[in-house]
Design an enzyme around this catalytic site. Sequence first.
Site, mmCIF file in Angstrom:
data_model
loop_
_atom_site.group_PDB
_atom_site.id
_atom_site.type_symbol
_atom_site.label_atom_id
_atom_site.label_comp_id
_atom_site.label_asym_id
_atom_site.label_seq_id
_atom_site.Cartn_x
_atom_site.Cartn_y
_atom_site.Cartn_z
ATOM 1 N N CYS A 121 -2.265 -13.999 -3.664
ATOM 2 C CA CYS A 121 -2.032 -14.391 -2.271
ATOM 3 C C CYS A 121 -2.185 -15.900 -2.102
ATOM 4 O O CYS A 121 -2.377 -16.393 -1.003
ATOM 5 C CB CYS A 121 -2.965 -13.637 -1.332
ATOM 6 S SG CYS A 121 -4.697 -13.949 -1.651
ATOM 7 N N ARG A 180 0.845 -1.198 0.000
ATOM 8 C CA ARG A 180 0.000 0.000 0.000
ATOM 9 C C ARG A 180 0.879 1.247 0.000
ATOM 10 O O ARG A 180 0.614 2.222 -0.707
ATOM 11 C CB ARG A 180 -0.947 -0.006 1.217
ATOM 12 C CG ARG A 180 -2.131 -0.950 1.025
ATOM 13 C CD ARG A 180 -3.164 -0.812 2.151
ATOM 14 N NE ARG A 180 -2.722 -1.452 3.371
ATOM 15 C CZ ARG A 180 -3.057 -2.688 3.734
ATOM 16 N NH1 ARG A 180 -3.847 -3.426 2.984
ATOM 17 N NH2 ARG A 180 -2.617 -3.192 4.878
ATOM 18 N N PHE A 198 -10.788 -5.200 -6.244
ATOM 19 C CA PHE A 198 -10.777 -6.071 -5.051
ATOM 20 C C PHE A 198 -10.302 -5.228 -3.861
ATOM 21 O O PHE A 198 -9.350 -5.546 -3.170
ATOM 22 C CB PHE A 198 -9.873 -7.306 -5.230
ATOM 23 C CG PHE A 198 -10.175 -8.112 -6.463
ATOM 24 C CD1 PHE A 198 -11.248 -8.999 -6.480
ATOM 25 C CD2 PHE A 198 -9.392 -7.983 -7.610
ATOM 26 C CE1 PHE A 198 -11.528 -9.750 -7.622
ATOM 27 C CE2 PHE A 198 -9.662 -8.721 -8.748
ATOM 28 C CZ PHE A 198 -10.735 -9.612 -8.758
ATOM 29 N N ALA A 219 -15.891 -8.161 -10.230
ATOM 30 C CA ALA A 219 -14.802 -7.508 -10.962
ATOM 31 C C ALA A 219 -14.705 -8.004 -12.402
ATOM 32 O O ALA A 219 -14.476 -7.218 -13.318
ATOM 33 C CB ALA A 219 -13.483 -7.749 -10.230
ATOM 34 N N ASP A 259 -15.382 -3.664 -5.400
ATOM 35 C CA ASP A 259 -15.384 -4.907 -4.622
ATOM 36 C C ASP A 259 -16.781 -5.519 -4.686
ATOM 37 O O ASP A 259 -17.764 -4.833 -4.968
ATOM 38 C CB ASP A 259 -15.011 -4.631 -3.154
ATOM 39 C CG ASP A 259 -14.484 -5.871 -2.438
ATOM 40 O OD1 ASP A 259 -13.253 -6.034 -2.340
ATOM 41 O OD2 ASP A 259 -15.309 -6.696 -1.995
ATOM 42 N N ASP A 315 -5.858 -6.980 -6.473
ATOM 43 C CA ASP A 315 -5.517 -7.796 -5.303
ATOM 44 C C ASP A 315 -6.630 -8.807 -5.043
ATOM 45 O O ASP A 315 -7.353 -8.705 -4.051
ATOM 46 C CB ASP A 315 -5.285 -6.882 -4.086
ATOM 47 C CG ASP A 315 -4.802 -7.647 -2.871
ATOM 48 O OD1 ASP A 315 -4.252 -8.752 -3.039
ATOM 49 O OD2 ASP A 315 -4.981 -7.132 -1.742
HETATM 50 N N1 SAH Z 1 -6.697 -5.130 -1.291
HETATM 51 C C1 SAH Z 1 -7.421 -5.335 -0.063
HETATM 52 C C2 SAH Z 1 -7.666 -6.807 0.211
HETATM 53 C C3 SAH Z 1 -8.403 -7.546 -0.891
HETATM 54 S S1 SAH Z 1 -9.021 -9.090 -0.410
HETATM 55 C C4 SAH Z 1 -6.691 -4.633 1.074
HETATM 56 O O1 SAH Z 1 -5.537 -4.204 0.911
HETATM 57 O O2 SAH Z 1 -7.277 -4.498 2.154
HETATM 58 C C5 SAH Z 1 -9.993 -9.567 -1.760
HETATM 59 C C6 SAH Z 1 -11.301 -8.834 -1.916
HETATM 60 O O3 SAH Z 1 -11.914 -9.309 -3.127
HETATM 61 C C7 SAH Z 1 -12.341 -9.049 -0.844
HETATM 62 O O4 SAH Z 1 -12.701 -7.797 -0.303
HETATM 63 C C8 SAH Z 1 -13.569 -9.668 -1.560
HETATM 64 O O5 SAH Z 1 -14.795 -9.126 -1.105
HETATM 65 C C9 SAH Z 1 -13.331 -9.258 -2.985
HETATM 66 N N2 SAH Z 1 -13.882 -10.125 -4.036
HETATM 67 C C10 SAH Z 1 -13.901 -11.476 -4.106
HETATM 68 N N3 SAH Z 1 -14.392 -11.905 -5.291
HETATM 69 C C11 SAH Z 1 -14.693 -10.786 -5.992
HETATM 70 C C12 SAH Z 1 -15.218 -10.549 -7.305
HETATM 71 N N4 SAH Z 1 -15.527 -11.557 -8.118
HETATM 72 N N5 SAH Z 1 -15.381 -9.270 -7.696
HETATM 73 C C13 SAH Z 1 -15.073 -8.227 -6.887
HETATM 74 N N6 SAH Z 1 -14.561 -8.406 -5.655
HETATM 75 C C14 SAH Z 1 -14.383 -9.654 -5.208
#
Ligand code: SAH
Length: 393
Positions: free
Chosen positions: A337, A209, A225, A277, A247, A297
């Site tokens: 991840c 970040r 995400f 997404a 998200d 992410d």
């Molecule tokens: N970048 C964030 C963490 C991301 S975790 C940080 O730094 O805090 C992954 C995220 O993807 C989660 O919030 C989850 O709700 C979202 N997610 C999962 N599948 C998804 C999809 N198909 N489209 C959009 N978001 C999604």
Amino acid sequence: MDQQLIIAAGREKSLFRRHPWIFSGAVASVKGRPKSGQTVDVLGQNGQWLARAAFSPKSQIQGRVWTFDADERIDAEFFLHRIGESAARRRRLETESDALRLVHSESDGLPGLILDRYAGVLVFQLLTAGAEFWRAEIIGALRTLFPNDAILERSDVDVRAKEGLNERIEAVHGEIPELVEIRENDVRLLVDVRNGHKTGFYLDQRDSRLAVGRTAAGAEVLNCFSYTGGFGLAALRGGAKNVTQLDASAPALDLAARNRELNGFAPESMTTVCGDAFQVLRAWRKEGRTFDLIVLDPPKFVDSKASLNRAARGYKDVNLCAFHLLRPGGRLFTFSCSGLMEDALFQKIVADAALDAGRTGRIVRRLTQAPDHPVALAFPEGAYLKGLEIEVE
Ligand code: SAH
């Protein structure tokens, strides 16, 4: 001690290398009928003492090593000592954030224990039969080490099923606020420790970040995400023109909006979009929308070797979309991840996505989990988060 795991002939090697896992196939016999989570001595065929471990009869990983020192006993004192040392190793990180992972399981010598501290609120997870067995002693150690902290258990993780354990969420001590306010570098964030993902926040991405913030000046940013908006807020702090937080989780985006306010960024600097997404990015491509900086992410697409192919397609697809949406001279921060996705394969998938999108890019930085998520040299499995910062022509 009467409880023993006897290692099959020729299977001691990983223990000599101090790897903490003992797979069921490496166990020749179990002596003394240990109960789930109880401590066992691990012996070689010739009776040589190798380690002291927690017994997990239901798991494929039947033993997880607590110590390779024959003189070290596993008791309340052991947990007090190991947790205290682990927390002390993070002290130099306290200037960066008041939210840190204090215990990272195997890599801190405590298999099955995760401990995160959010500004005086401790959140722990017990992932294995061994950690579960010592629950009272672990809580006792936390009370001694952090007498003023509130304590919440968030053992609501599916891996517990593999150990024959049910999920548990429990306020163990003190007042657990509905939202905890933390400060990470120059960004303030609200964390929902009771209902949020993991223990409430993705602490592992702290350094990335910061890296995004440092390159975001003047940029129009897509944080895909986004969860509660961490990357996007770091970008705004770094001088981004605006950020779109995308998200699938509405509660996460509500918190992202509150986080914007908390940091005093103007309402027009941030847009939240709730949706899938894969669909949203495709629609934006059709509309010809573009960005200067994109963060990808995604959640862990791989949870077993069997799902690796499907996951590879998911990563390829979403990276392809991102390359299409980037302006010339744009910048992509892309992550995986999934521990099972190796660095080289991830890089290849991203390269293939760029090729299919007809874009030229170069990696200018490799990113990984923050230092409060260390990887013990003897335990390479502790490395799971990888990222690439890519400049696109
Ligand atoms: N970048 C964030 C963490 C991301 S975790 C940080 O730094 O805090 C992954 C995220 O993807 C989660 O919030 C989850 O709700 C979202 N997610 C999962 N599948 C998804 C999809 N198909 N489209 C959009 N978001 C999604």
